[in-house]
Scaffold this active site. Structure first.
Site, PDB file in Angstrom:
ATOM      1  N   ASP A  98      10.229   1.735   3.039  1.00 20.80           N
ATOM      2  CA  ASP A  98      10.189   0.356   3.551  1.00 20.80           C
ATOM      3  C   ASP A  98      11.008  -0.610   2.703  1.00 20.80           C
ATOM      4  O   ASP A  98      11.708  -1.486   3.227  1.00 20.80           O
ATOM      5  CB  ASP A  98       8.750  -0.193   3.550  1.00 20.80           C
ATOM      6  N   HIS A  99      10.891  -0.474   1.380  1.00 22.19           N
ATOM      7  CA  HIS A  99      11.502  -1.498   0.530  1.00 22.19           C
ATOM      8  C   HIS A  99      13.010  -1.363   0.386  1.00 22.19           C
ATOM      9  O   HIS A  99      13.663  -2.277  -0.115  1.00 22.19           O
ATOM     10  CB  HIS A  99      10.776  -1.588  -0.802  1.00 22.19           C
ATOM     11  N   ARG A 121      19.540  -9.896   3.339  1.00 20.20           N
ATOM     12  CA  ARG A 121      20.860 -10.376   3.769  1.00 20.20           C
ATOM     13  C   ARG A 121      21.131 -10.132   5.254  1.00 20.20           C
ATOM     14  O   ARG A 121      22.213 -10.411   5.729  1.00 20.20           O
ATOM     15  CB  ARG A 121      21.953  -9.643   2.954  1.00 20.20           C
ATOM     16  N   HIS A 129       6.754   1.788   7.721  1.00 11.74           N
ATOM     17  CA  HIS A 129       5.762   0.910   8.342  1.00 11.74           C
ATOM     18  C   HIS A 129       6.504  -0.089   9.220  1.00 11.74           C
ATOM     19  O   HIS A 129       7.239  -0.927   8.720  1.00 11.74           O
ATOM     20  CB  HIS A 129       4.982   0.200   7.223  1.00 11.74           C
ATOM     21  N   HIS A 141      10.548  -5.677   7.180  1.00 15.29           N
ATOM     22  CA  HIS A 141      11.474  -4.716   6.570  1.00 15.29           C
ATOM     23  C   HIS A 141      12.013  -3.724   7.606  1.00 15.29           C
ATOM     24  O   HIS A 141      13.131  -3.873   8.067  1.00 15.29           O
ATOM     25  CB  HIS A 141      10.889  -4.034   5.312  1.00 15.29           C
ATOM     26  N   GLU A 175       3.611   4.305   9.859  1.00 20.64           N
ATOM     27  CA  GLU A 175       2.452   3.432   9.594  1.00 20.64           C
ATOM     28  C   GLU A 175       2.514   2.265  10.550  1.00 20.64           C
ATOM     29  O   GLU A 175       3.602   1.702  10.774  1.00 20.64           O
ATOM     30  CB  GLU A 175       2.545   2.855   8.185  1.00 20.64           C
ATOM     31  N   THR A 235       1.306  -6.738   1.121  1.00 24.64           N
ATOM     32  CA  THR A 235       1.323  -5.330   1.525  1.00 24.64           C
ATOM     33  C   THR A 235      -0.040  -5.046   2.133  1.00 24.64           C
ATOM     34  O   THR A 235      -0.895  -5.928   2.188  1.00 24.64           O
ATOM     35  CB  THR A 235       1.621  -4.417   0.312  1.00 24.64           C
ATOM     36  N   THR A 236      -0.244  -3.819   2.631  1.00 20.68           N
ATOM     37  CA  THR A 236      -1.517  -3.489   3.267  1.00 20.68           C
ATOM     38  C   THR A 236      -2.659  -3.713   2.267  1.00 20.68           C
ATOM     39  O   THR A 236      -2.634  -3.186   1.166  1.00 20.68           O
ATOM     40  CB  THR A 236      -1.517  -2.012   3.720  1.00 20.68           C
ATOM     41  N   HIS A 263      -1.128   4.327  -2.013  1.00 25.85           N
ATOM     42  CA  HIS A 263      -1.055   2.893  -2.278  1.00 25.85           C
ATOM     43  C   HIS A 263      -1.114   2.636  -3.776  1.00 25.85           C
ATOM     44  O   HIS A 263      -2.088   2.971  -4.433  1.00 25.85           O
ATOM     45  CB  HIS A 263      -2.151   2.075  -1.576  1.00 25.85           C
ATOM     46  N   GLY A 264      -0.013   2.077  -4.280  1.00 22.85           N
ATOM     47  CA  GLY A 264       0.042   1.690  -5.688  1.00 22.85           C
ATOM     48  C   GLY A 264       0.200   2.846  -6.660  1.00 22.85           C
ATOM     49  O   GLY A 264       0.013   2.667  -7.863  1.00 22.85           O
ATOM     50  N   GLY A 307       5.690   4.591  -2.171  1.00 19.68           N
ATOM     51  CA  GLY A 307       6.894   3.842  -1.851  1.00 19.68           C
ATOM     52  C   GLY A 307       7.376   2.947  -2.967  1.00 19.68           C
ATOM     53  O   GLY A 307       8.410   3.186  -3.582  1.00 19.68           O
ATOM     54  N   HIS A 308       6.609   1.903  -3.254  1.00 21.72           N
ATOM     55  CA  HIS A 308       7.084   0.827  -4.114  1.00 21.72           C
ATOM     56  C   HIS A 308       7.564   1.319  -5.482  1.00 21.72           C
ATOM     57  O   HIS A 308       8.639   0.924  -5.948  1.00 21.72           O
ATOM     58  CB  HIS A 308       5.977  -0.224  -4.267  1.00 21.72           C
TER      59      HIS A 308
HETATM   60  N1  PXP Z   1      -0.064   4.145   2.351  1.00 24.86           N
HETATM   61  C1  PXP Z   1      -0.192   3.061   3.147  1.00 24.86           C
HETATM   62  C2  PXP Z   1      -1.143   3.126   4.301  1.00 24.86           C
HETATM   63  C3  PXP Z   1       0.564   1.898   2.918  1.00 24.86           C
HETATM   64  O1  PXP Z   1       0.425   0.824   3.711  1.00 24.86           O
HETATM   65  C4  PXP Z   1       1.493   1.901   1.852  1.00 24.86           C
HETATM   66  C5  PXP Z   1       2.363   0.702   1.627  1.00 24.86           C
HETATM   67  O2  PXP Z   1       3.222   0.530   2.706  1.00 24.86           O
HETATM   68  C6  PXP Z   1       1.593   3.058   1.057  1.00 24.86           C
HETATM   69  C7  PXP Z   1       0.791   4.152   1.319  1.00 24.86           C
HETATM   70  C8  PXP Z   1       2.547   3.138  -0.084  1.00 24.86           C
HETATM   71  O3  PXP Z   1       2.121   2.262  -1.078  1.00 24.86           O
HETATM   72  P1  PXP Z   1       3.113   1.901  -2.278  1.00 24.86           P
HETATM   73  O4  PXP Z   1       4.309   1.259  -1.682  1.00 24.86           O
HETATM   74  O5  PXP Z   1       2.294   0.989  -3.120  1.00 24.86           O
HETATM   75  O6  PXP Z   1       3.438   3.196  -2.952  1.00 24.86           O
END
Ligand code: PXP
Length: 241
Positions: free
Chosen positions: A9-10, A18, A43, A50, A70, A100-101, A191-192, A213-214
């Site tokens: 996503d990022h 841009r 997502h 994004h 997602e 974020t979620t 997540h995280g 992701g992040h």
């Molecule tokens: N799982 C879900 C359901 C999410 O919404 C996200 C963030 O888009 C992630 C995993 C990934 O999280 P992170 O970007 O913090 O690694």
């Protein structure tokens, strides 16, 4: 060991700053696959901050591994998902103003709605995962509504600051995973997660996939910055002859 699915996503977040064509999330997805990712996660948010609709189609066509889409269970996004037919959708709660979620789905409260949505996806042979907090009643409700998998939200674990809080969140995840193992419900987490905190989650035996992701996109910027600057200096130098 849990497999890694990479959320790109990022990469699209930087592109959308841009409204141009780079960086390309599909290109990032292909590099993630080359490095061993077993799947690509994106997502498609209702605000399209994004990933854009066209990305979803391109990434589905372009990758060799499975696409995990997602999404909120909103009619518009469900329409896109049914048209794209990803390998799997992961239903998440979505608030416009969130960064974020935040938190998992309340499956208990939305049983009837989610059961109907899951049926629609199953009719098109699309697997459905539900993003939930690691709580027994949410896992049981997910099973009841016919989910193929759950993704445990590791947000509270990744944000825990003290050793005690971290241990407590790990125990919560381990307990939740023991239940889904007993229920034979496919279990993912995410997540995280970072290279520093992924270990205790990756070793839970029935956690099959981690969505990350992040931290990966952040690290890739730092690993790539030096090379990108060298290439630019070289291009400018060459022009001067
Ligand atoms: N799982 C879900 C359901 C999410 O919404 C996200 C963030 O888009 C992630 C995993 C990934 O999280 P992170 O970007 O913090 O690694």
């Amino acid at each position: 060991m849990a497999d890694i699915c990479v959320n790109v996503d990022h990469v699209a977040t930087v592109r959308q700053a841009r409204r141009t064509i780079m960086p390309d999330p599909l290109e990032a997805a292909l590099l993630a696959e080359k490095a061993g990712a077993v799947g690509i996660t994106i997502h498609l948010r209702e605000d399209r901050r994004h990933i854009q609709d066209a990305d979803v189609y391109r990434i589905k066509r372009g990758i060799a591994t499975k696409l995990n889409l997602e999404m909120a269970a909103s009619p518009e996004i469900i329409g896109v998902a049914l048209a794209v037919k990803p390998f799997q959708v992961t239903l998440v709660p979505e608030r416009r103003r969130e960064l974020t979620t935040e938190g998992g789905l309340d499956v208990k409260r939305a049983r009837a709605k989610l059961a109907g949505v899951i049926e629609k996806f199953h009719a098109k042979k699309i697997l459905v995962s539900l993003f939930i907090d690691p709580e027994e009643d949410q896992s049981r409700a997910s099973m009841d509504v016919g989910a193929d998998a759950v993704e445990f939200n590791t947000g509270a674990y990744s944000e825990a600051k003290t050793k005690r809080a971290i241990q407590s969140e790990i125990r919560r995840l381990v307990k939740a995973c023991a239940l889904t193992e007993k229920m034979r419900l496919v279990t993912h987490a995410g997540h995280g997660l970072t290279v520093t905190n992924v270990g205790p989650v990756a070793v839970i035996p029935n956690v099959e996939e981690l969505n990350i992701g992040h931290s990966i996109v952040s690290r890739s910027i730092m690993i790539g910055m030096e090379q990108a600057v060298r290439e630019m200096i070289e291009a400018a130098r060459k022009a001067r002859g």
